[in-house]
Design an enzyme around this catalytic site. Structure first.
Site, mmCIF file in Angstrom:
data_model
loop_
_atom_site.group_PDB
_atom_site.id
_atom_site.type_symbol
_atom_site.label_atom_id
_atom_site.label_comp_id
_atom_site.label_asym_id
_atom_site.label_seq_id
_atom_site.Cartn_x
_atom_site.Cartn_y
_atom_site.Cartn_z
ATOM 1 C CE LYS A 155 24.556 100.085 75.573
ATOM 2 N NZ LYS A 155 23.081 100.110 75.600
ATOM 3 C CD GLU A 183 19.419 97.855 74.904
ATOM 4 O OE1 GLU A 183 20.309 98.516 75.469
ATOM 5 O OE2 GLU A 183 19.347 96.614 74.950
ATOM 6 N NE ARG A 184 16.328 95.789 78.574
ATOM 7 C CZ ARG A 184 16.321 94.675 79.291
ATOM 8 N NH1 ARG A 184 15.190 94.100 79.607
ATOM 9 N NH2 ARG A 184 17.452 94.140 79.706
ATOM 10 C CB CYS A 195 21.705 95.044 91.571
ATOM 11 S SG CYS A 195 22.107 96.599 92.359
HETATM 12 P P1 NAD Z 1 22.055 93.758 80.675
HETATM 13 O O1 NAD Z 1 23.340 93.085 80.947
HETATM 14 O O2 NAD Z 1 21.076 93.080 79.803
HETATM 15 O O3 NAD Z 1 22.336 95.192 79.998
HETATM 16 C C1 NAD Z 1 23.262 96.092 80.567
HETATM 17 C C2 NAD Z 1 23.903 96.896 79.441
HETATM 18 O O4 NAD Z 1 24.710 96.029 78.633
HETATM 19 C C3 NAD Z 1 22.878 97.529 78.511
HETATM 20 O O5 NAD Z 1 23.304 98.828 78.182
HETATM 21 C C4 NAD Z 1 22.870 96.614 77.297
HETATM 22 O O6 NAD Z 1 22.603 97.287 76.096
HETATM 23 C C5 NAD Z 1 24.267 96.041 77.281
HETATM 24 N N1 NAD Z 1 24.301 94.649 76.824
HETATM 25 C C6 NAD Z 1 23.379 93.684 77.049
HETATM 26 N N2 NAD Z 1 23.779 92.508 76.523
HETATM 27 C C7 NAD Z 1 24.970 92.739 75.954
HETATM 28 C C8 NAD Z 1 25.907 91.909 75.271
HETATM 29 N N3 NAD Z 1 25.658 90.611 75.074
HETATM 30 N N4 NAD Z 1 27.050 92.463 74.833
HETATM 31 C C9 NAD Z 1 27.299 93.763 75.038
HETATM 32 N N5 NAD Z 1 26.454 94.592 75.682
HETATM 33 C C10 NAD Z 1 25.312 94.098 76.140
HETATM 34 O O7 NAD Z 1 21.427 94.134 82.080
HETATM 35 P P2 NAD Z 1 19.975 94.706 82.364
HETATM 36 O O8 NAD Z 1 18.981 93.639 82.114
HETATM 37 O O9 NAD Z 1 19.804 96.007 81.682
HETATM 38 O O10 NAD Z 1 20.068 94.997 83.938
HETATM 39 C C11 NAD Z 1 19.763 94.038 84.916
HETATM 40 C C12 NAD Z 1 21.014 93.394 85.451
HETATM 41 O O11 NAD Z 1 21.889 94.393 85.942
HETATM 42 C C13 NAD Z 1 20.752 92.464 86.617
HETATM 43 O O12 NAD Z 1 21.535 91.311 86.471
HETATM 44 C C14 NAD Z 1 21.199 93.260 87.823
HETATM 45 O O13 NAD Z 1 21.622 92.508 88.930
HETATM 46 C C15 NAD Z 1 22.337 94.024 87.247
HETATM 47 N N6 NAD Z 1 22.625 95.192 88.041
HETATM 48 C C16 NAD Z 1 23.671 95.111 88.885
HETATM 49 C C17 NAD Z 1 23.960 96.176 89.705
HETATM 50 C C18 NAD Z 1 25.090 96.087 90.666
HETATM 51 O O14 NAD Z 1 25.476 97.117 91.197
HETATM 52 N N7 NAD Z 1 25.657 94.926 90.893
HETATM 53 C C19 NAD Z 1 23.166 97.334 89.674
HETATM 54 C C20 NAD Z 1 22.104 97.383 88.773
HETATM 55 C C21 NAD Z 1 21.836 96.292 87.960
#
Ligand code: NAD
Length: 545
Positions: free
Chosen positions: A217, A220-221, A325
Site C-alpha cells: 500500500k 495515497e499521496r 526521516c
Molecule cells: P503517515 O504515518 O501519515 O503515513 C504512513 C502510511 O500509514 C501511509 O500509507 C498512510 O496511508 C498510513 N496511515 C496514516 N495514518 C494512519 C492511521 N491512523 N492508521 C493506519 N494507517 C495510517 O506518514 P507520512 O506522513 O506519509 O510520512 C512521514 C513520516 O514517516 C515521518 O514521521 C517520517 O519520519 C516517517 N518516516 C520514517 C522513516 C524511517 O525510516 N524512520 C522513513 C521515512 C519516513
C-alpha cells in the site's frame, strides 16, 4: 504531456485466477523515454492511478477517490482510489495463491529476475523520478537519489545466492543438522509519502529474493513511483500475483493487519500510524518492522572544517524541504561554534526554493497545505516560547504566479531553542533547523541521549578521541562522524532505534533477510556402520555423543 500520462482503458479481461470483481485493465501513461518534465495546468485532466493485481493494472470499481495534488501548484494531477473490499480481497488472494508457485522458484531463477529488475530500474530512473517530482515535489536530482537508494537495495538483493546459504554441521556420527531459512508467505508493506520509490524498494527486492509474495500500500499521496516499480518487476519476470498494489487509507491498512493470510508487515511512516499498526498486528501474531518518526541532531566541535560542516549541515537540514526521516533538524553547537550561526544563515539564504523541475532549485515545496500551516504554527509557537527566528522562511513567496499556491517554505533557523518548545519536541518535517548551544561534548551527548528518538545523529570534528567518545556514548541507531546523514548502504541494515523503530529486525541487510524468513532445522541420521545396537526403543534422552 498529460495525455501521455493518462491511462488507457484497454478492455475487460479475465485474470488467470478467479477475481470476483469485474476488472478493467489499464496501462501506465509513462515509459522509460516519455514522462512528465513540467507541471500540469489547471485545466489538464488528472490521470487515474490504477491498482496492480495479478500483474495487471486495474481501474478500481471505485467507492471513493482521493485527489493527488502537485505540491508546487496544488493542481490535481491524479486520482487514487480507496480500493474496494473486493479488490483488497482479490489482491491478498492473488498473493496467497502466487506464493505456492513463487516459493518453488529456485534461488538462481529468482536471482536472475533480480538482476533484470535492477537493470530495468536503472533504465527507468528518470521516468520514476519525474513522477516523484510531480506528485511529491522533490527536485529532480533529489528524486533520482530517492530511486537510487531503493535501487541499491535491489542490487544488494542480487547477492541472495550467497546471503541465503544455510548452515550444516555433522553434529554426531552419521548425524547431520542443516539450518535453512524459508519464506513466510504474503508480506504487507505500508509506505509513507516522503520516499515514494526508496521505501517500497526497502522491502520489495528482499521480499522477492527470499521467495515471499507481497501486497503493497503506497502512500495515497504519492503512489505513482510504486506503480512503475511493479510494472518493471513484472517485466523482469516476476510471475502474476507475486506483487500486488492496493490503495487507500485506514480501511486498506486494517485489511492488511487483519487478514490471516498476511504473515508479516513492513511499515514506514509516522508515530501514530506506526504504533497502531505495530500493536494491532503484533497482537494478531504477525511479525512487524515499523520505522517511525525522528529528531536528528548534528553536534559540531570547534576543531572541525567550518566550510565543509556548513555545506553538510545545510544540505542535510534543508534538502528535500526537510522531509527526510534522517534530515538534520537540530544543530547542537559546542562552545564557540555558536558564533558560526551567522555563516550558516548566510549560506542557507543562498539556497533556491522552487519547482522540482527547475534545475536551479535546491529544495521544493512541502507535501500539502496542512503541512505548511502546521510548520508555520510550530515556528510561531516556538518563538512565543522564547526561541529566536534567526532566519525566517515563512514569508517566502515564489516569483512565478503559478507556484504562488504551492506549499513553499523557505529555509528557517530558530536559535535559543530548548526542550519544551514545539520546534524541539515535535518532528516538524519541514526545512526548519533548531539550534541549541552547550559548552562541552559530554553535555552535547547527554542532551542528545535524552531525546526519545534514535534514527540518526552526527558529529563534526577533526579529533579522533572526541569521535571515539561520541560513538561509544551516544544512544542512537545510526551514527555519523563527519557524515551528516549516516544511513548505511544496504549491505548493512537501516538501524534506527529507540522511539524511531518498533520491532526486532530492521529493514534490509542481514536483519531484513531474517525478518522475511523463518528458520527450519533438519536433522538426519544415515548410519554407515553395521547396526550393533540393541534393537529396542530408547525412552530416555541421549546421554552419550
Ligand atoms: P503517515 O504515518 O501519515 O503515513 C504512513 C502510511 O500509514 C501511509 O500509507 C498512510 O496511508 C498510513 N496511515 C496514516 N495514518 C494512519 C492511521 N491512523 N492508521 C493506519 N494507517 C495510517 O506518514 P507520512 O506522513 O506519509 O510520512 C512521514 C513520516 O514517516 C515521518 O514521521 C517520517 O519520519 C516517517 N518516516 C520514517 C522513516 C524511517 O525510516 N524512520 C522513513 C521515512 C519516513
Amino acid at each position: 504531456m498529460l495525455s501521455s500520462l493518462r491511462l488507457t482503458i484497454l478492455s475487460n479481461q479475465r485474470s488467470s485466477i478467479r477475481l470476483a470483481t469485474a476488472i478493467r485493465r489499464l496501462n501506465l501513461g509513462t515509459t522509460a523515454t516519455s514522462y512528465p518534465t513540467k507541471h500540469t495546468g489547471v485545466n489538464d485532466e488528472p490521470y487515474i492511478t490504477p491498482s496492480f493485481i495479478n500483474n495487471k493494472f486495474i481501474k478500481s470499481e471505485l467507492s471513493e477517490w482521493f485527489d493527488i495534488h502537485d505540491p508546487a501548484t496544488n493542481h490535481v494531477v491524479s486520482k487514487v482510489p480507496q480500493s474496494t473490499p473486493q479488490e483488497l480481497e482479490d489482491a491478498i488472494t492473488s498473493a496467497h495463491e502466487a506464493f505456492k508457485i513463487w516459493k518453488e522458484y529456485s534461488v538462481i531463477k529468482r536471482q536472475g529476475i533480480a538482476f533484470k529488475f535492477v537493470q530495468l530500474l536503472r533504465e527507468n530512473m528518470d521516468r520514476i523520478a519525474s513522477v516523484i517530482v510531480l506528485e511529491q515535489g522533490k527536485t529532480f536530482p533529489d528524486a533520482k537519489g530517492d530511486v537510487l537508494r531503493g535501487l541499491q537495495v535491489a542490487e544488494a538483493a542480487c547477492n541472495i545466492t550467497n546471503d541465503f546459504k544455510g548452515e550444516t554441521l555433522e553434529v554426531s556420527t552419521d548425524m547431520e543438522t542443516k539450518l535453512i531459512r524459508e519464506p513466510l508467505g504474503v508480506v504487507g508493506s505500508i509506505c509513507p509519502f516522503n520516499f515514494p520509490a526508496m521505501v517500497p524498494l526497502w522491502a520489495l527486492p528482499v521480499v522477492l529474493a527470499t521467495g515471499n509474495t507481497t501486497v503493497i500500500k503506497p502512500s495515497e499521496r504519492v503512489p505513482g513511483a510504486a506503480m512503475i516499480i511493479c510494472e518493471l518487476a513484472a517485466q523482469a519476470g516476476v510471475p502474476p500475483g507475486v506483487i500486488n498494489i492496493v490503495h487507500g487509507k485506514h480501511e486498506t491498512v486494517n485489511k492488511i493487519i487483519e487478514d490471516p493470510r498476511i504473515k508479516a508487515i513492513t511499515f514506514v511512516g509516522g508515530d501514530k500510524a506506526g504504533k497502531y499498526i505495530y500493536e494491532k498486528a503484533s497482537a494478531l501474531g504477525k511479525r512487524v518492522q515499523a520505522n517511525l518518526g525522528a529528531k536528528n541532531h548534528l553536534i559540531v566541535l570547534p576543531d572541525t572544517d567550518k566550510k565543509r560542516f556548513i555545506n553538510a549541515l545545510n544540505g542535510a537540514a534543508f534538502g528535500a524541504a526537510g522531509q527526510r526521516c534522517m534530515a538534520i533538524s537540530v544543530l547542537v553547537t559546542v562552545g564557540k561554534t555558536k558564533e558560526w550561526v551567522a555563516d550558516i544563515i548566510a549560506d542557507a539564504k543562498k539556497l533556491r526554493v522552487g519547482s522540482g523541475f527547475d534545475p536551479s532549485s535546491d529544495l521544493g515545496p512541502l507535501i500539502n497545505p496542512t503541512s505548511l500551516t502546521r510548520s508555520k504554527e510550530i515556528i510561531a509557537d516556538s518563538v512565543a516560547a522564547g526561541a529566536t527566528l534567526a532566519l525566517d522562511g515563512t514569508k517566502f513567496v515564489p516569483s512565478e504566479e503559478r507556484f504562488q499556491k504551492g506549499n513553499f517554505l523557505g529555509p528557517t533557523i530558530l536559535t535559543d531553542v530548548k526542550p519544551g518548545m514545539r520546534c524541539y519536541d515535535e518532528e516538524i518535517f519541514a526545512p526548519v533547523l533548531s539550534v541549541v548551544n552547550v559548552d562541552t561534548l559530554e553535555e552535547a551527548v547527554d542532551f542528545v541521549n535524552k531525546n526519545p528518538y534514535g534514527n540518526g545523529v552526527s558529529l563534526f570534528t577533526h579529533s579522533g578521541p572526541a569521535a571515539q567518545y561520541f560513538t561509544k556514548n551516544i544512544e542512537c541507531g545510526q551514527v555519523g562522524v563527519n557524515v551528516p546523514i549516516p544511513v548505511p548502504l544496504p549491505m548493512f541494515s537501516f538501524t534506527g532505534s529507540k522511539a524511531s523503530f518498533l520491532g526486532d529486525l530492521n529493514f534490509y541487510g542481514k536483519n531484513g533477510l531474517m525478518f522475511l524468513t523463518k528458520p527450519k532445522t533438519i536433522t538426519t541420521l544415515w548410519k554407515v556402520d553395521e547396526i550393533d545396537e540393541e534393537l529396542k526403543p530408547s525412552t530416555s534422552m541421549p546421554v552419550q555423543h
